[in-house]
Design a protein around this motif. Structure first.
Motif, PDB file in Angstrom:
ATOM      1  N   ALA A  63      36.711  40.745  41.700  1.00  0.00           N
ATOM      2  CA  ALA A  63      36.245  41.995  42.281  1.00  0.00           C
ATOM      3  C   ALA A  63      35.039  41.704  43.173  1.00  0.00           C
ATOM      4  CB  ALA A  63      35.843  42.960  41.171  1.00  0.00           C
ATOM      5  N   PRO A  64      34.772  42.567  44.158  1.00  0.00           N
ATOM      6  CA  PRO A  64      33.605  42.357  45.017  1.00  0.00           C
ATOM      7  C   PRO A  64      32.299  42.252  44.224  1.00  0.00           C
ATOM      8  CG  PRO A  64      35.041  43.984  46.003  1.00  0.00           C
ATOM      9  CD  PRO A  64      35.601  43.670  44.641  1.00  0.00           C
ATOM     10  N   CYS A  65      32.202  42.983  43.123  1.00  0.00           N
ATOM     11  CA  CYS A  65      30.990  42.892  42.292  1.00  0.00           C
ATOM     12  C   CYS A  65      30.806  41.505  41.715  1.00  0.00           C
ATOM     13  CB  CYS A  65      31.046  43.914  41.155  1.00  0.00           C
ATOM     14  SG  CYS A  65      30.783  45.600  41.692  1.00  0.00           S
ATOM     15  N   ASP A  66      31.898  40.736  41.634  1.00  0.00           N
ATOM     16  CA  ASP A  66      31.819  39.379  41.093  1.00  0.00           C
ATOM     17  C   ASP A  66      31.565  38.337  42.177  1.00  0.00           C
ATOM     18  OD1 ASP A  66      32.297  40.276  38.503  1.00  0.00           O
ATOM     19  OD2 ASP A  66      34.462  40.127  38.752  1.00  0.00           O
ATOM     20  N   TRP A  67      32.272  38.419  43.300  1.00  0.00           N
ATOM     21  CA  TRP A  67      32.150  37.348  44.284  1.00  0.00           C
ATOM     22  C   TRP A  67      31.034  37.567  45.294  1.00  0.00           C
ATOM     23  CZ3 TRP A  67      32.869  38.488  49.389  1.00  0.00           C
ATOM     24  CH2 TRP A  67      33.664  39.573  49.723  1.00  0.00           C
ATOM     25  N   LEU A  68      30.660  38.812  45.574  1.00  0.00           N
ATOM     26  CA  LEU A  68      29.582  39.027  46.548  1.00  0.00           C
ATOM     27  C   LEU A  68      28.243  38.440  46.104  1.00  0.00           C
ATOM     28  CD1 LEU A  68      30.216  42.540  48.090  1.00  0.00           C
ATOM     29  CD2 LEU A  68      29.979  40.386  49.293  1.00  0.00           C
ATOM     30  N   LYS A 118      27.913  47.973  34.102  1.00  0.00           N
ATOM     31  CA  LYS A 118      28.215  49.326  33.622  1.00  0.00           C
ATOM     32  C   LYS A 118      29.705  49.673  33.672  1.00  0.00           C
ATOM     33  CE  LYS A 118      23.794  51.374  34.877  1.00  0.00           C
ATOM     34  NZ  LYS A 118      23.135  52.352  35.746  1.00  0.00           N
ATOM     35  N   LEU A 119      30.492  48.900  34.406  1.00  0.00           N
ATOM     36  CA  LEU A 119      31.914  49.211  34.540  1.00  0.00           C
ATOM     37  C   LEU A 119      32.651  48.976  33.223  1.00  0.00           C
ATOM     38  CD1 LEU A 119      32.896  47.723  38.012  1.00  0.00           C
ATOM     39  CD2 LEU A 119      32.618  50.110  37.394  1.00  0.00           C
ATOM     40  N   ASP A 120      33.495  49.933  32.880  1.00  0.00           N
ATOM     41  CA  ASP A 120      34.340  49.818  31.700  1.00  0.00           C
ATOM     42  C   ASP A 120      35.784  50.005  32.162  1.00  0.00           C
ATOM     43  OD1 ASP A 120      35.701  49.938  29.321  1.00  0.00           O
ATOM     44  OD2 ASP A 120      34.607  51.655  28.529  1.00  0.00           O
ATOM     45  N   PRO A 121      36.567  48.940  32.243  1.00  0.00           N
ATOM     46  CA  PRO A 121      37.917  49.059  32.772  1.00  0.00           C
ATOM     47  C   PRO A 121      38.791  50.032  31.983  1.00  0.00           C
ATOM     48  CG  PRO A 121      37.445  46.784  32.126  1.00  0.00           C
ATOM     49  CD  PRO A 121      36.220  47.584  31.885  1.00  0.00           C
ATOM     50  N   PHE A 122      38.572  50.139  30.670  1.00  0.00           N
ATOM     51  CA  PHE A 122      39.374  51.047  29.855  1.00  0.00           C
ATOM     52  C   PHE A 122      39.027  52.503  30.159  1.00  0.00           C
ATOM     53  CE2 PHE A 122      39.148  47.065  27.447  1.00  0.00           C
ATOM     54  CZ  PHE A 122      40.497  46.764  27.416  1.00  0.00           C
ATOM     55  N   ALA A 123      37.740  52.794  30.323  1.00  0.00           N
ATOM     56  CA  ALA A 123      37.331  54.153  30.681  1.00  0.00           C
ATOM     57  C   ALA A 123      37.820  54.498  32.088  1.00  0.00           C
ATOM     58  CB  ALA A 123      35.813  54.290  30.594  1.00  0.00           C
ATOM     59  N   LEU A 124      37.783  53.538  32.987  1.00  0.00           N
ATOM     60  CA  LEU A 124      38.268  53.764  34.347  1.00  0.00           C
ATOM     61  C   LEU A 124      39.763  54.073  34.334  1.00  0.00           C
ATOM     62  CD1 LEU A 124      37.768  53.772  37.387  1.00  0.00           C
ATOM     63  CD2 LEU A 124      38.122  51.295  37.363  1.00  0.00           C
ATOM     64  N   LYS A 125      40.531  53.332  33.535  1.00  0.00           N
ATOM     65  CA  LYS A 125      41.968  53.576  33.416  1.00  0.00           C
ATOM     66  C   LYS A 125      42.228  54.987  32.905  1.00  0.00           C
ATOM     67  CE  LYS A 125      46.053  51.910  30.936  1.00  0.00           C
ATOM     68  NZ  LYS A 125      46.335  52.971  30.004  1.00  0.00           N
TER      69      LYS A 125
END
Length: 94
Positions: A24-29, A49-56
């Motif tokens: 993700a851009p948050c990782d490579w930038l 703060k990102l939660d992939p399960f909550a986003l899903k």
């Protein structure tokens, strides 16, 4: 970026594997030199703060809400099919 003691083919393989991993851009930038330190801190904070399960779950809720709405067409009834096709469809169902 040369790795001491490793043959060039192994070095290329290590770089190729690292480059092939989707990120993700948050990782490579933050790893690139194109972003200032303050932006890197903000990106790392967002990523933390990102939660992939909550986003899903949020995406699924939004999709359910969208898909629950009735479909509306701006075309008049019957305009999508010719009269011949409608008659043929009625004959098949009867």
């Amino acid at each position: 970026m040369a790795r001491e003691g490793k043959p060039a083919s192994v070095q290329r393989a290590i770089v190729a594997v690292a480059a092939d991993r989707p990120q993700a851009p948050c990782d490579w930038l933050p790893q690139s030199g194109a972003v200032d330190p303050a932006a890197k801190r903000r990106l790392r904070e967002i990523r933390r703060k990102l939660d992939p399960f909550a986003l899903k779950e949020a995406i699924e809720r939004a999709l359910r809400r969208i898909l629950a709405q009735p479909l509306h067409s701006s075309r008049p009834t019957g305009s999508l099919r010719s009269e011949a096709a409608l008659a043929k469809a009625e004959n098949i169902t009867n």
